[in-house]
Design a protein around this motif. Sequence first.
Motif, PDB file in Angstrom:
ATOM      1  N   CYS A 128      -1.207 -16.805   1.443  1.00  0.00           N
ATOM      2  CA  CYS A 128      -0.400 -16.635  -0.172  1.00  0.00           C
ATOM      3  C   CYS A 128       0.120 -18.008  -0.324  1.00  0.00           C
ATOM      4  CB  CYS A 128       0.398 -16.558  -0.366  1.00  0.00           C
ATOM      5  SG  CYS A 128       1.637 -16.584  -1.721  1.00  0.00           S
ATOM      6  N   ASP A 129      -0.586 -18.846  -0.835  1.00  0.00           N
ATOM      7  CA  ASP A 129       0.205 -20.035  -1.110  1.00  0.00           C
ATOM      8  C   ASP A 129       1.902 -20.443  -1.619  1.00  0.00           C
ATOM      9  OD1 ASP A 129       1.474 -23.121  -1.930  1.00  0.00           O
ATOM     10  OD2 ASP A 129      -0.888 -23.327  -2.664  1.00  0.00           O
ATOM     11  N   THR A 130       2.726 -20.100  -1.522  1.00  0.00           N
ATOM     12  CA  THR A 130       3.457 -20.150  -2.138  1.00  0.00           C
ATOM     13  C   THR A 130       4.467 -21.440  -3.155  1.00  0.00           C
ATOM     14  OG1 THR A 130       5.374 -21.958  -0.746  1.00  0.00           O
ATOM     15  CG2 THR A 130       5.107 -19.668  -0.715  1.00  0.00           C
ATOM     16  N   LEU A 139       2.170 -14.707  -7.640  1.00  0.00           N
ATOM     17  CA  LEU A 139       2.011 -12.742  -8.661  1.00  0.00           C
ATOM     18  C   LEU A 139       1.298 -12.107  -8.502  1.00  0.00           C
ATOM     19  CD1 LEU A 139       2.444 -14.832 -11.846  1.00  0.00           C
ATOM     20  CD2 LEU A 139       3.952 -12.930 -11.363  1.00  0.00           C
ATOM     21  N   ARG A 140      -0.126 -12.541  -7.840  1.00  0.00           N
ATOM     22  CA  ARG A 140      -1.048 -12.021  -6.800  1.00  0.00           C
ATOM     23  C   ARG A 140      -0.256 -10.894  -6.199  1.00  0.00           C
ATOM     24  NH1 ARG A 140      -6.089 -15.019  -6.726  1.00  0.00           N
ATOM     25  NH2 ARG A 140      -6.132 -14.707  -8.797  1.00  0.00           N
ATOM     26  N   ASN A 191       1.892 -13.625   5.687  1.00  0.00           N
ATOM     27  CA  ASN A 191       1.191 -12.288   5.655  1.00  0.00           C
ATOM     28  C   ASN A 191       0.628 -11.621   4.468  1.00  0.00           C
ATOM     29  OD1 ASN A 191       2.171 -11.158   8.200  1.00  0.00           O
ATOM     30  ND2 ASN A 191       3.859 -10.967   8.071  1.00  0.00           N
ATOM     31  N   VAL A 192      -0.052 -11.828   4.056  1.00  0.00           N
ATOM     32  CA  VAL A 192      -0.427 -12.753   2.318  1.00  0.00           C
ATOM     33  C   VAL A 192      -1.844 -13.070   1.978  1.00  0.00           C
ATOM     34  CG1 VAL A 192      -0.252 -11.935  -0.093  1.00  0.00           C
ATOM     35  CG2 VAL A 192       1.100 -11.153   1.079  1.00  0.00           C
ATOM     36  N   LEU A 193      -3.334 -12.653   2.753  1.00  0.00           N
ATOM     37  CA  LEU A 193      -4.594 -13.370   2.811  1.00  0.00           C
ATOM     38  C   LEU A 193      -5.099 -13.189   1.347  1.00  0.00           C
ATOM     39  CD1 LEU A 193      -5.545 -11.976   5.815  1.00  0.00           C
ATOM     40  CD2 LEU A 193      -4.456 -14.279   5.195  1.00  0.00           C
ATOM     41  N   ILE A 194      -4.902 -14.408   0.697  1.00  0.00           N
ATOM     42  CA  ILE A 194      -5.620 -14.447  -0.347  1.00  0.00           C
ATOM     43  C   ILE A 194      -7.527 -14.381  -0.413  1.00  0.00           C
ATOM     44  CG2 ILE A 194      -5.903 -15.558  -3.384  1.00  0.00           C
ATOM     45  CD1 ILE A 194      -2.920 -14.131  -2.253  1.00  0.00           C
ATOM     46  N   LEU A 195      -7.655 -13.272  -1.458  1.00  0.00           N
ATOM     47  CA  LEU A 195      -9.302 -12.252  -0.984  1.00  0.00           C
ATOM     48  C   LEU A 195     -10.140 -13.352  -2.869  1.00  0.00           C
ATOM     49  CD1 LEU A 195      -9.045 -10.120   0.957  1.00  0.00           C
ATOM     50  CD2 LEU A 195      -8.774 -12.501   1.972  1.00  0.00           C
ATOM     51  N   ALA A 227       3.674  -4.335  -5.366  1.00  0.00           N
ATOM     52  CA  ALA A 227       3.473  -3.149  -6.214  1.00  0.00           C
ATOM     53  C   ALA A 227       3.103  -1.757  -5.993  1.00  0.00           C
ATOM     54  CB  ALA A 227       4.102  -3.298  -7.153  1.00  0.00           C
ATOM     55  N   GLN A 228       1.309  -2.408  -5.455  1.00  0.00           N
ATOM     56  CA  GLN A 228       0.544  -1.567  -6.075  1.00  0.00           C
ATOM     57  C   GLN A 228       0.719  -0.969  -4.611  1.00  0.00           C
ATOM     58  OE1 GLN A 228      -1.296  -0.664  -7.698  1.00  0.00           O
ATOM     59  NE2 GLN A 228      -2.913   1.006  -7.243  1.00  0.00           N
ATOM     60  N   MET A 229       0.970  -1.865  -3.832  1.00  0.00           N
ATOM     61  CA  MET A 229       1.295  -0.940  -2.324  1.00  0.00           C
ATOM     62  C   MET A 229       2.187   0.264  -1.950  1.00  0.00           C
ATOM     63  SD  MET A 229       0.350  -2.781   1.129  1.00  0.00           S
ATOM     64  CE  MET A 229       1.878  -3.415   1.040  1.00  0.00           C
ATOM     65  N   HIS A 230       3.479   0.122  -2.838  1.00  0.00           N
ATOM     66  CA  HIS A 230       4.429   0.700  -2.705  1.00  0.00           C
ATOM     67  C   HIS A 230       4.336   2.499  -3.283  1.00  0.00           C
ATOM     68  CE1 HIS A 230       7.692  -1.085  -0.425  1.00  0.00           C
ATOM     69  NE2 HIS A 230       7.537  -1.974  -0.929  1.00  0.00           N
ATOM     70  N   LYS A 231       3.401   1.942  -4.287  1.00  0.00           N
ATOM     71  CA  LYS A 231       3.085   3.677  -4.635  1.00  0.00           C
ATOM     72  C   LYS A 231       3.151   4.468  -3.670  1.00  0.00           C
ATOM     73  CE  LYS A 231       1.206   2.200  -8.841  1.00  0.00           C
ATOM     74  NZ  LYS A 231       0.666   1.324 -10.035  1.00  0.00           N
ATOM     75  N   TYR A 232       1.986   4.665  -2.762  1.00  0.00           N
ATOM     76  CA  TYR A 232       1.534   4.638  -1.296  1.00  0.00           C
ATOM     77  C   TYR A 232       2.509   4.324   0.455  1.00  0.00           C
ATOM     78  CZ  TYR A 232      -1.812   4.173  -4.528  1.00  0.00           C
ATOM     79  OH  TYR A 232      -3.182   3.968  -5.875  1.00  0.00           O
TER      80      TYR A 232
END
Length: 227
Positions: free
Chosen positions: A96-98, A105-106, A207-211, A112-117
């Motif tokens: 991820c480029d700061t 935002l991604r 620890n975030v890879l942009i794909l 946020a999506q992960m925290h649902k699970y």
Amino acid sequence: MYDYGLSTLEQYSLTVLSTARTRGALLCRCEEGLFILKEFKGTEKKLGKQQELLEGLSDAGCRVDRYLPNKEGNLVSRDRDNIPYTLQFWYEGRECDTRSEEDILRSVRTLAQMHKYMKLPLVQDYMEPSLEDIYQRHNQELKKIRSFIRKKGAVCSFEKLYLATVESFLTAGERALMELRESDYAGLRKEAIEQGKVCHGEYNQHNVLILGKNAAVTNFSHWNFDV
């Protein structure tokens, strides 16, 4: 000779095409996909819970670096020198480029999506200390150092500067503790613990890879139960 864990690949049901050293690991291209081999420095007990978390996230459609068990079903494999290694699913992407609003935002949406699970049955050993305890301890440390320097007398420039400035930091620390106690933090933490909510523990750009239009999250080794 130190082989960076290369010999452990014999313990997996994989057809390895090529390997390349990367930051602190060995990137393995196989017919079955891309994997990363790393020396393991944690505890196998916590690793088992981490794998449970990662499998749940993967089943929910999240892109995470879950572990690949070896032929014996173990998550940890030892090389010829008895050094432990783990093999994880990996992704072709960039960090991820700061400086990129789109990347940030991604990354936020992905979290946020992960925290649902991100929930597990509570294990007391992996509970993060409360912020109230942490704030209180830091304030006490400031006071303890202040008392120590006053008692013996400030000699070096650092000690003199500490006594000249510590009051403003201590005031800010006490105010932060008061505002935390007046907030709903205690209730939120109680709810999180009761529900077994889990935090990544080290969610940063590394620890975030942009794909492309998606993102993968890696390195969950600091996970804990927290708000």
